[in-house]
Design an enzyme around this catalytic site. Structure first.
Site, PDB file in Angstrom:
ATOM      1  N   SER A   5       0.834  -1.201   0.000  1.00  0.00           N
ATOM      2  CA  SER A   5       0.000   0.000   0.000  1.00  0.00           C
ATOM      3  C   SER A   5       0.866   1.248   0.000  1.00  0.00           C
ATOM      4  O   SER A   5       1.634   1.496   0.930  1.00  0.00           O
ATOM      5  CB  SER A   5      -0.894   0.015   1.240  1.00  0.00           C
ATOM      6  OG  SER A   5      -1.427   1.313   1.403  1.00  0.00           O
ATOM      7  N   HIS A  30      -1.315  -1.202  -4.319  1.00  0.00           N
ATOM      8  CA  HIS A  30      -2.553  -0.807  -3.649  1.00  0.00           C
ATOM      9  C   HIS A  30      -2.556   0.700  -3.406  1.00  0.00           C
ATOM     10  O   HIS A  30      -1.642   1.248  -2.790  1.00  0.00           O
ATOM     11  CB  HIS A  30      -2.632  -1.577  -2.324  1.00  0.00           C
ATOM     12  CG  HIS A  30      -3.908  -1.424  -1.573  1.00  0.00           C
ATOM     13  ND1 HIS A  30      -5.025  -2.190  -1.833  1.00  0.00           N
ATOM     14  CD2 HIS A  30      -4.254  -0.606  -0.545  1.00  0.00           C
ATOM     15  CE1 HIS A  30      -5.998  -1.862  -0.988  1.00  0.00           C
ATOM     16  NE2 HIS A  30      -5.552  -0.898  -0.194  1.00  0.00           N
ATOM     17  N   ASP A  32      -4.723   3.824  -1.754  1.00  0.00           N
ATOM     18  CA  ASP A  32      -5.790   4.138  -0.805  1.00  0.00           C
ATOM     19  C   ASP A  32      -6.297   5.553  -1.033  1.00  0.00           C
ATOM     20  O   ASP A  32      -5.564   6.518  -0.820  1.00  0.00           O
ATOM     21  CB  ASP A  32      -5.258   4.012   0.629  1.00  0.00           C
ATOM     22  CG  ASP A  32      -5.051   2.564   1.014  1.00  0.00           C
ATOM     23  OD1 ASP A  32      -6.024   1.804   0.972  1.00  0.00           O
ATOM     24  OD2 ASP A  32      -3.900   2.185   1.339  1.00  0.00           O
ATOM     25  N   MET A  34      -8.843   8.425   0.135  1.00  0.00           N
ATOM     26  CA  MET A  34      -9.654   8.826   1.298  1.00  0.00           C
ATOM     27  C   MET A  34     -10.166  10.244   1.112  1.00  0.00           C
ATOM     28  O   MET A  34      -9.426  11.103   0.643  1.00  0.00           O
ATOM     29  CB  MET A  34      -8.793   8.775   2.561  1.00  0.00           C
ATOM     30  CG  MET A  34      -8.151   7.425   2.800  1.00  0.00           C
ATOM     31  SD  MET A  34      -7.092   7.504   4.249  1.00  0.00           S
ATOM     32  CE  MET A  34      -6.466   5.818   4.269  1.00  0.00           C
ATOM     33  N   HIS A  63      -8.425   1.302  -3.796  1.00  0.00           N
ATOM     34  CA  HIS A  63      -9.344   1.112  -2.672  1.00  0.00           C
ATOM     35  C   HIS A  63      -9.989   2.459  -2.358  1.00  0.00           C
ATOM     36  O   HIS A  63      -9.352   3.337  -1.788  1.00  0.00           O
ATOM     37  CB  HIS A  63      -8.516   0.567  -1.488  1.00  0.00           C
ATOM     38  CG  HIS A  63      -9.275   0.395  -0.218  1.00  0.00           C
ATOM     39  ND1 HIS A  63      -8.643   0.137   0.983  1.00  0.00           N
ATOM     40  CD2 HIS A  63     -10.599   0.424   0.063  1.00  0.00           C
ATOM     41  CE1 HIS A  63      -9.558   0.020   1.942  1.00  0.00           C
ATOM     42  NE2 HIS A  63     -10.750   0.201   1.408  1.00  0.00           N
ATOM     43  N   MET A  65     -12.079   4.781  -0.314  1.00  0.00           N
ATOM     44  CA  MET A  65     -12.705   5.036   0.985  1.00  0.00           C
ATOM     45  C   MET A  65     -13.350   6.402   0.885  1.00  0.00           C
ATOM     46  O   MET A  65     -12.936   7.365   1.542  1.00  0.00           O
ATOM     47  CB  MET A  65     -11.641   4.981   2.102  1.00  0.00           C
ATOM     48  CG  MET A  65     -11.202   3.557   2.413  1.00  0.00           C
ATOM     49  SD  MET A  65      -9.628   3.503   3.277  1.00  0.00           S
ATOM     50  CE  MET A  65      -8.505   3.530   1.871  1.00  0.00           C
ATOM     51  N   MET A 134     -11.599  -5.575   5.710  1.00  0.00           N
ATOM     52  CA  MET A 134     -10.804  -4.639   6.517  1.00  0.00           C
ATOM     53  C   MET A 134     -10.523  -5.258   7.880  1.00  0.00           C
ATOM     54  O   MET A 134     -11.440  -5.692   8.582  1.00  0.00           O
ATOM     55  CB  MET A 134     -11.545  -3.305   6.697  1.00  0.00           C
ATOM     56  CG  MET A 134     -11.666  -2.454   5.449  1.00  0.00           C
ATOM     57  SD  MET A 134     -10.114  -2.092   4.602  1.00  0.00           S
ATOM     58  CE  MET A 134      -9.161  -1.265   5.885  1.00  0.00           C
ATOM     59  N   GLY A 139      -8.818   4.297   7.226  1.00  0.00           N
ATOM     60  CA  GLY A 139      -8.493   5.716   7.390  1.00  0.00           C
ATOM     61  C   GLY A 139      -7.023   5.994   7.661  1.00  0.00           C
ATOM     62  O   GLY A 139      -6.525   7.059   7.350  1.00  0.00           O
ATOM     63  N   PHE A 140      -6.343   5.023   8.237  1.00  0.00           N
ATOM     64  CA  PHE A 140      -4.942   5.256   8.610  1.00  0.00           C
ATOM     65  C   PHE A 140      -4.108   3.995   8.411  1.00  0.00           C
ATOM     66  O   PHE A 140      -4.608   2.880   8.569  1.00  0.00           O
ATOM     67  CB  PHE A 140      -4.847   5.678  10.076  1.00  0.00           C
ATOM     68  CG  PHE A 140      -5.650   6.906  10.389  1.00  0.00           C
ATOM     69  CD1 PHE A 140      -5.113   8.175  10.195  1.00  0.00           C
ATOM     70  CD2 PHE A 140      -6.962   6.793  10.827  1.00  0.00           C
ATOM     71  CE1 PHE A 140      -5.865   9.318  10.454  1.00  0.00           C
ATOM     72  CE2 PHE A 140      -7.724   7.929  11.082  1.00  0.00           C
ATOM     73  CZ  PHE A 140      -7.176   9.186  10.896  1.00  0.00           C
ATOM     74  N   GLY A 141      -2.843   4.203   8.097  1.00  0.00           N
ATOM     75  CA  GLY A 141      -1.904   3.094   8.076  1.00  0.00           C
ATOM     76  C   GLY A 141      -1.348   2.885   9.480  1.00  0.00           C
ATOM     77  O   GLY A 141      -1.555   3.707  10.375  1.00  0.00           O
ATOM     78  N   GLY A 142      -0.653   1.792   9.659  1.00  0.00           N
ATOM     79  CA  GLY A 142       0.075   1.560  10.905  1.00  0.00           C
ATOM     80  C   GLY A 142      -0.776   1.234  12.114  1.00  0.00           C
ATOM     81  O   GLY A 142      -0.319   1.365  13.249  1.00  0.00           O
ATOM     82  N   ASP A 172      -6.813  -6.265   4.504  1.00  0.00           N
ATOM     83  CA  ASP A 172      -6.157  -4.960   4.551  1.00  0.00           C
ATOM     84  C   ASP A 172      -6.142  -4.405   5.971  1.00  0.00           C
ATOM     85  O   ASP A 172      -7.197  -4.177   6.563  1.00  0.00           O
ATOM     86  CB  ASP A 172      -6.935  -4.017   3.611  1.00  0.00           C
ATOM     87  CG  ASP A 172      -6.259  -2.677   3.405  1.00  0.00           C
ATOM     88  OD1 ASP A 172      -5.183  -2.446   3.979  1.00  0.00           O
ATOM     89  OD2 ASP A 172      -6.822  -1.857   2.647  1.00  0.00           O
ATOM     90  N   GLY A 173      -4.934  -4.188   6.507  1.00  0.00           N
ATOM     91  CA  GLY A 173      -4.797  -3.530   7.797  1.00  0.00           C
ATOM     92  C   GLY A 173      -4.011  -4.353   8.802  1.00  0.00           C
ATOM     93  O   GLY A 173      -4.408  -5.448   9.165  1.00  0.00           O
ATOM     94  N   GLY A 174      -2.872  -3.819   9.233  1.00  0.00           N
ATOM     95  CA  GLY A 174      -2.082  -4.478  10.277  1.00  0.00           C
ATOM     96  C   GLY A 174      -1.429  -5.777   9.835  1.00  0.00           C
ATOM     97  O   GLY A 174      -1.155  -6.641  10.669  1.00  0.00           O
ATOM     98  N   GLY A 194       1.135  -2.012   4.210  1.00  0.00           N
ATOM     99  CA  GLY A 194       1.654  -0.656   4.086  1.00  0.00           C
ATOM    100  C   GLY A 194       2.912  -0.460   4.883  1.00  0.00           C
ATOM    101  O   GLY A 194       4.030  -0.626   4.390  1.00  0.00           O
TER     102      GLY A 194
HETATM  103  C1  DX5 Z   1      -6.222   1.720   5.747  1.00  0.00           C
HETATM  104  C2  DX5 Z   1      -5.824   1.397   4.341  1.00  0.00           C
HETATM  105  C3  DX5 Z   1      -4.720   0.419   4.251  1.00  0.00           C
HETATM  106  C4  DX5 Z   1      -3.429   0.880   4.873  1.00  0.00           C
HETATM  107  C5  DX5 Z   1      -2.809  -0.336   5.490  1.00  0.00           C
HETATM  108  O1  DX5 Z   1      -7.389   2.463   5.730  1.00  0.00           O
HETATM  109  O2  DX5 Z   1      -6.915   0.855   3.616  1.00  0.00           O
HETATM  110  O3  DX5 Z   1      -4.494  -0.026   2.919  1.00  0.00           O
HETATM  111  O4  DX5 Z   1      -2.526   1.469   3.983  1.00  0.00           O
HETATM  112  O5  DX5 Z   1      -1.722   0.054   6.235  1.00  0.00           O
HETATM  113  P1  DX5 Z   1      -0.949  -0.921   7.222  1.00  0.00           P
HETATM  114  O6  DX5 Z   1      -0.509  -2.111   6.425  1.00  0.00           O
HETATM  115  O7  DX5 Z   1       0.157  -0.078   7.710  1.00  0.00           O
HETATM  116  O8  DX5 Z   1      -1.946  -1.314   8.290  1.00  0.00           O
HETATM  117 ZN    ZN Z   2      -6.449  -0.085   1.593  1.00  0.00          ZN
END
Ligand code: DX5
Ligand code: ZN
Length: 213
Positions: A5, A30, A32, A34, A63, A65, A134, A139-142, A172-174, A194
């Site tokens: 991502s 990927h 994202d 938003m 993706h 959002m 999800m 909304g956020f990475g990490g 997707d996520g974590g 990501g």
């Molecule tokens: C979150 C995004 C993800 C994000 C994942 O809303 O849809 O694609 O980039 O980030 P990580 O892998 O850091 O959780």
């Molecule tokens: Zn995503």
């Protein structure tokens, strides 16, 4: 499959980051998108996707959002999306929306938030190419992976096997090596990652490790 991502990439060196993904064993890129309305954050939009497309050598997995995504399907096609995913929670006429995505010549994906029962997808599964589960609130990475997601994935896997065996399940996520391994075992086809990729010392090796986990 692995889809890094770009949300976690260094935007000042986006070209280099994409070229890194090109040379890696990643399968998709990927993106994202938003809008600060459906999710409490703003990322990047159409002009950036257009630029990414110019040098990306992997399919663009976009993706969305964003609220009311129907307004933008055609423009994301023009910008270079190969796979376009909308959120279940944003589409009152989801069947029409996924039909429109396919008519534009893209693969159609449906994403669901962590609180949406996977069973809500039963009547749309047959018409999609991809389900994006999800495993954090979008909304956020990490963010930290939500543990209850494994159970949801197992249920979704069974539904897909029965009703739409050709549809892919993307998570997707974590995602990291630990969660990734368990997600593949629970039936994921594609892992989005990501921070785990872009914050690592050697992203190419990290992508390879994820692929083999
Ligand atoms: C979150 C995004 C993800 C994000 C994942 O809303 O849809 O694609 O980039 O980030 P990580 O892998 O850091 O959780
Ligand atoms: Zn995503």
């Amino acid at each position: 499959m692995i889809a890094p991502s770009l949300l976690a990439a260094n935007f000042l060196q986006l070209g280099d980051e994409i070229r890194m993904v090109n040379t890696s064993s990643a399968d998709w890129i990927h993106c994202d998108i938003m809008d600060g309305h459906f999710v409490p954050n703003i990322s990047f939009g159409l002009p950036v996707v257009e630029q990414i497309k110019k040098i990306a050598e992997k399919p663009m997995d976009v993706h969305l959002m964003i609220s009311d995504p129907d307004r933008f399907l055609e423009r994301f096609k023009e910008a270079g999306a190969d796979i376009l995913t909308v959120h279940y929670e944003t589409c009152p006429h989801l069947h029409r929306t996924v039909g429109a995505i396919r008519e534009l010549g893209m693969k159609a994906g449906v994403a669901i938030n962590p609180h949406t029962p996977v069973q809500m997808l039963i009547d749309i599964l047959h018409d999609v190419d991809l389900i994006l589960l999800m495993t954090v609130n979008p909304g956020f990475g990490g963010q930290t992976f939500i543990q209850g997601s494994y159970k949801r994935l197992v249920t979704l896997r069974q539904m897909v096997n029965t009703l739409a065996p050709n549809a892919l399940i993307e998570v997707d996520g974590g995602v990291n090596l630990d969660t990734g391994r368990q997600l593949f075992m629970a039936g994921a086809d594609v892992l989005v990652a990501g921070n785990y990729v872009f914050s690592s010392e050697n992203p190419i090796a990290t992508i390879e490790a994820l692929k083999n986990c």
